[in-house]
Scaffold this active site. Sequence first.
Site, PDB file in Angstrom:
ATOM      1  N   ARG A  18      21.383  19.512  52.572  1.00 58.56           N
ATOM      2  CA  ARG A  18      22.151  20.510  53.188  1.00 58.56           C
ATOM      3  C   ARG A  18      21.321  21.700  53.720  1.00 58.56           C
ATOM      4  O   ARG A  18      21.393  22.176  54.610  1.00 58.56           O
ATOM      5  CB  ARG A  18      23.449  20.963  52.232  1.00 58.56           C
ATOM      6  CG  ARG A  18      24.318  21.345  52.935  1.00 58.56           C
ATOM      7  CD  ARG A  18      24.231  23.048  53.165  1.00 58.56           C
ATOM      8  NE  ARG A  18      24.157  23.768  51.564  1.00 58.56           N
ATOM      9  CZ  ARG A  18      23.723  24.925  51.372  1.00 58.56           C
ATOM     10  NH1 ARG A  18      23.520  25.659  52.490  1.00 58.56           N
ATOM     11  NH2 ARG A  18      23.774  25.383  50.371  1.00 58.56           N
ATOM     12  N   HIS A 231      21.367  29.797  41.826  1.00 60.69           N
ATOM     13  CA  HIS A 231      20.948  28.987  43.057  1.00 60.69           C
ATOM     14  C   HIS A 231      19.711  29.924  43.379  1.00 60.69           C
ATOM     15  O   HIS A 231      19.841  31.147  44.073  1.00 60.69           O
ATOM     16  CB  HIS A 231      22.111  29.134  44.048  1.00 60.69           C
ATOM     17  CG  HIS A 231      21.794  28.658  45.500  1.00 60.69           C
ATOM     18  ND1 HIS A 231      22.105  27.356  46.026  1.00 60.69           N
ATOM     19  CD2 HIS A 231      21.049  29.184  46.288  1.00 60.69           C
ATOM     20  CE1 HIS A 231      21.472  27.280  46.914  1.00 60.69           C
ATOM     21  NE2 HIS A 231      20.749  28.543  47.571  1.00 60.69           N
ATOM     22  N   HIS A 233      15.758  30.717  45.563  1.00 56.54           N
ATOM     23  CA  HIS A 233      14.988  30.599  46.584  1.00 56.54           C
ATOM     24  C   HIS A 233      13.477  30.942  45.941  1.00 56.54           C
ATOM     25  O   HIS A 233      13.617  31.961  45.340  1.00 56.54           O
ATOM     26  CB  HIS A 233      15.326  31.244  47.727  1.00 56.54           C
ATOM     27  CG  HIS A 233      16.651  30.674  48.338  1.00 56.54           C
ATOM     28  ND1 HIS A 233      16.682  30.327  49.692  1.00 56.54           N
ATOM     29  CD2 HIS A 233      17.928  30.286  47.894  1.00 56.54           C
ATOM     30  CE1 HIS A 233      17.800  29.789  50.166  1.00 56.54           C
ATOM     31  NE2 HIS A 233      18.361  29.877  49.155  1.00 56.54           N
ATOM     32  N   CYS A 264      17.139  30.039  54.292  1.00 59.39           N
ATOM     33  CA  CYS A 264      18.307  30.539  54.863  1.00 59.39           C
ATOM     34  C   CYS A 264      18.243  31.032  56.473  1.00 59.39           C
ATOM     35  O   CYS A 264      17.190  31.599  56.566  1.00 59.39           O
ATOM     36  CB  CYS A 264      19.160  31.628  54.071  1.00 59.39           C
ATOM     37  SG  CYS A 264      20.607  32.096  55.135  1.00 59.39           S
ATOM     38  N   ASN A 275      14.393  26.933  49.096  1.00 56.98           N
ATOM     39  CA  ASN A 275      14.832  27.008  47.829  1.00 56.98           C
ATOM     40  C   ASN A 275      13.687  26.599  46.715  1.00 56.98           C
ATOM     41  O   ASN A 275      12.689  26.219  47.116  1.00 56.98           O
ATOM     42  CB  ASN A 275      16.150  25.905  47.580  1.00 56.98           C
ATOM     43  CG  ASN A 275      17.170  26.246  48.422  1.00 56.98           C
ATOM     44  OD1 ASN A 275      16.984  26.344  49.609  1.00 56.98           O
ATOM     45  ND2 ASN A 275      18.380  26.436  47.982  1.00 56.98           N
TER      46      ASN A 275
END
Lengths: 331, 331
Positions: A18, A231, A233, A264, A275
């Site tokens: 994703r 989450h 990065h 992103c 990430n």
Amino acid sequence: MFVSDLPTRIAITDEGPREGFQIEKECIPSADKVRLIDALSETGLKAIQVCSFVSPRLVPGWADADDVAANFKPTSDINYSALWFNQRGIDRALAQRERLTLTGTIHVVASEAFCVKNLGRGRDENLQQMRSQTKAHLDADITVGKISVMAAFGCNFQGRVDTSEVLAAIRDGHAIASEANFSDAAIGFRGNCSITEIALADTMGWANPALITRTVASVRSQWPDTAIRLHLHDTRGLGIANAYAGMCQGVDRFDTTVGGLGGCPFAAHPGAPGNIATEELVLLAEEMGIATGVDLDALLAAGHLAEKVVGRQLPSALLRAGALPEVTYHV
Amino acid sequence: MFVSDLPTRIAITDEGPREGFQIEKECIPSADKVRLIDALSETGLKAIQVCSFVSPRLVPGWADADDVAANFKPTSDINYSALWFNQRGIDRALAQRERLTLTGTIHVVASEAFCVKNLGRGRDENLQQMRSQTKAHLDADITVGKISVMAAFGCNFQGRVDTSEVLAAIRDGHAIASEANFSDAAIGFRGNCSITEIALADTMGWANPALITRTVASVRSQWPDTAIRLHLHDTRGLGIANAYAGMCQGVDRFDTTVGGLGGCPFAAHPGAPGNIATEELVLLAEEMGIATGVDLDALLAAGHLAEKVVGRQLPSALLRAGALPEVTYHV
């Protein structure tokens, strides 16, 4: 000894497909995306985010999300998830209901400036949208269990983000959940909106270990019974240190991407890493005696496949160096 | 709260020139090496390792060490150091005595296999060599203040390294120091062999934060009054997390390389990242309120220069992403 707060096991969601394919400029064949998902299914990972049902105009890399979701080979004990931000996205996800594990997330943003950049709407408007989306989830019998806070540690467009903004954003999310349950109960209960997880996203790589420590402690003190997910990065190289700081606070749920895919598309630093790399988090954990359930060799093979698919070297250091020679972990 | 053990200031030795150029295959002009050293002198760094006086046959990249040492532009408050492992190296270093800060190190190795690979001699023979080198240092009025342990956290050729091996190696180093002082005193004292620092090197990227925590604690419990330095490589992506774990144990001295230059030519993983990147350590520290004295913008400029000099992209993530927008630190 602070190490005693370390979890004994962590759960990893690989968002490589994703996150990875949304940022790639080249048009990647759907079959290659499917190959990567299928390779990840062989690694022992129990959660994979396979695609994004977002506007093909805004994110051309996921114009083929429906095809990809329809064609990967599901393994029964793996949770395959997807991302969406509006009704059109829900509808596309529902069409794949048999193959995907659909769960609803209430997305909130700790930075007004990033909310506008990333979602194309201010925070108030986003809350409106999340209100109706949450109801739509419940109407479709999709459990809503997660509040996810974007830009929880800082924002390239706004600067530092105070912890008070994170807590306020989470409260906004909880208010939406309560309201949905109330109105849903009035009309006859169908879904279930019980928040069991709060995800904190360092969307633009502003976190540091001390900030992770403070923010996780603050969130936990307010919602002690809700699991916290990180989450992270690796935009500026502190991602794995931040994960470690989270583990030291007992955090046991992490989002990662194989190879460090991604980044992103709206975060304004082209060329920067995405990430944190799944394999580096697995190494970090397993070397400290924390079980991941992941076969590191199979994961590294998937990482090399990801490099072939996107046609460039990925930022993961471990993918270059290889695992520790002669060291194996119990999977 | 474990964060309270964090130091308020750290001292960074940038070994970019020395580590970086020893591994590069291409012949890099001496003038370019000098340019990088001069750029680093403008960043606020107070310690730079500029070259390696080793055999040009074994390390062709430093055949021009004498030229480089003779031609960079020294700044008065910066400690410019060099590396050597034998008498020929000492002699070359002594020729640059006016420009370099010469201090003697007792190099010990926690892995027999790596000792043979890297130094071309077993550990017993290395101790013999260090014995005579230490005496040569004292004879030349070079203070010997440091014991440095290579492969202190693991070895690609041997596997895991037990902490007991690290402690034994340090004891070997201390024995050499004591013996040198004793014999030196007998013949009339010239130099000084008082060990004030123990450096632990993760030469091949085997460390993890829990191992760093345990090893630093073990070393400190044996030698509570001796400063500990960490020399970390980011070979497998855990380098900055390891630095953070060290800081949590109060470690305030680190070796780094600008841009993440380097990697050990004898460590058997071509293409893997080198040392932890100076700029990422500066970001880690400054974002947690730990002073480094380094101007991050000037350091990033030196990192981009380093990329031009070696003709390839360096592994540092921060060099790609850039510093946090609008954030400045007190230098």
